[in-house]
Design a protein around this motif. Structure first.
Motif, PDB file in Angstrom:
ATOM      1  N   TRP A  91       0.850  -1.181   0.000  1.00 14.90           N
ATOM      2  CA  TRP A  91       0.000   0.000   0.000  1.00 14.90           C
ATOM      3  C   TRP A  91       0.888   1.233   0.000  1.00 14.90           C
ATOM      4  O   TRP A  91       1.906   1.278   0.687  1.00 14.90           O
ATOM      5  N   THR A  92       0.519   2.249  -0.777  1.00 19.26           N
ATOM      6  CA  THR A  92       1.300   3.480  -0.845  1.00 19.26           C
ATOM      7  C   THR A  92       1.475   4.057   0.558  1.00 19.26           C
ATOM      8  O   THR A  92       0.547   4.090   1.343  1.00 19.26           O
ATOM      9  N   GLY A  93       2.653   4.520   0.835  1.00 24.73           N
ATOM     10  CA  GLY A  93       2.964   5.089   2.148  1.00 24.73           C
ATOM     11  C   GLY A  93       3.800   4.139   2.985  1.00 24.73           C
ATOM     12  O   GLY A  93       4.484   4.555   3.908  1.00 24.73           O
ATOM     13  N   ASN A  94       3.753   2.843   2.669  1.00 22.63           N
ATOM     14  CA  ASN A  94       4.552   1.868   3.408  1.00 22.63           C
ATOM     15  C   ASN A  94       5.923   1.663   2.775  1.00 22.63           C
ATOM     16  O   ASN A  94       6.839   1.228   3.429  1.00 22.63           O
ATOM     17  N   GLY A  95       6.050   1.936   1.510  1.00 28.61           N
ATOM     18  CA  GLY A  95       7.319   1.773   0.810  1.00 28.61           C
ATOM     19  C   GLY A  95       7.601   0.325   0.499  1.00 28.61           C
ATOM     20  O   GLY A  95       7.468  -0.542   1.346  1.00 28.61           O
ATOM     21  N   SER A  96       7.974   0.061  -0.723  1.00 31.76           N
ATOM     22  CA  SER A  96       8.317  -1.292  -1.152  1.00 31.76           C
ATOM     23  C   SER A  96       9.829  -1.419  -1.166  1.00 31.76           C
ATOM     24  O   SER A  96      10.546  -0.480  -1.531  1.00 31.76           O
ATOM     25  N   LYS A  97      10.328  -2.590  -0.789  1.00 28.82           N
ATOM     26  CA  LYS A  97      11.763  -2.810  -0.718  1.00 28.82           C
ATOM     27  C   LYS A  97      12.125  -4.052  -1.526  1.00 28.82           C
ATOM     28  O   LYS A  97      11.448  -5.064  -1.447  1.00 28.82           O
ATOM     29  N   ALA A  98      13.198  -3.952  -2.298  1.00 30.18           N
ATOM     30  CA  ALA A  98      13.726  -5.078  -3.065  1.00 30.18           C
ATOM     31  C   ALA A  98      15.195  -5.245  -2.693  1.00 30.18           C
ATOM     32  O   ALA A  98      15.939  -4.273  -2.617  1.00 30.18           O
TER      33      ALA A  98
END
Length: 141
Positions: A91-98
């Protein structure tokens, strides 16, 4: 007395003009397009030894989509960019990490960048590229 009335009318007309201009300016500002904000970040070591495994990570977020996904891309020299890995859809605001663990196979330079994709729902099959980070370079010795 006529002179006083004319001055009073001019002053009132000037005030009306100023109020009208301020009102028009506020309407124009409210109608201006809003710009979405996003952030991408990629981290990698500046150097690595041949045969060494190093970690590259990407973090991304953008408020132009309901869901986002961060991906890592790499290239050697002037080759085209290739996707290394992608993180979870969040969800936008949580930030995605790879995160990728890369083994340095040969000498030279490798570049990595983070790419943020926007999705309308977690299973969206047509993500939209929203933002790309500046590349970081890893020198393999």
């Amino acid at each position: 007395m006529t002179r006083t009335k004319t001055t009073g009318l001019k002053a009132r007309g000037g005030r009306v003009a100023v109020i009208g201009a301020l009102g028009l300016a506020s309407v124009a500002l409210a109608a201006a397009p809003a710009f979405a904000k996003g952030d991408t970040e990629v981290t990698a070591p500046s150097t690595a030894q041949v045969g060494e495994t190093f970690t590259v990570s990407a973090l991304g977020d953008h408020d132009a989509a309901l869901y986002v996904r961060a991906c890592l891309e790499s290239r050697s020299g002037a080759q085209a960019w290739h996707q290394v890995t992608c993180g979870d859809v969040v969800w936008t605001g949580n930030g995605s990490k790879a995160t990728a663990h890369v083994k340095a196979a040969h000498r030279g330079t490798q570049q990595y960048r983070a790419v943020v994709y926007g999705l309308s729902d977690p299973t969206d099959r047509h993500p939209v590229r929203l933002q790309t980070s500046d590349p970081v370079t890893v020198n393999i010795r």
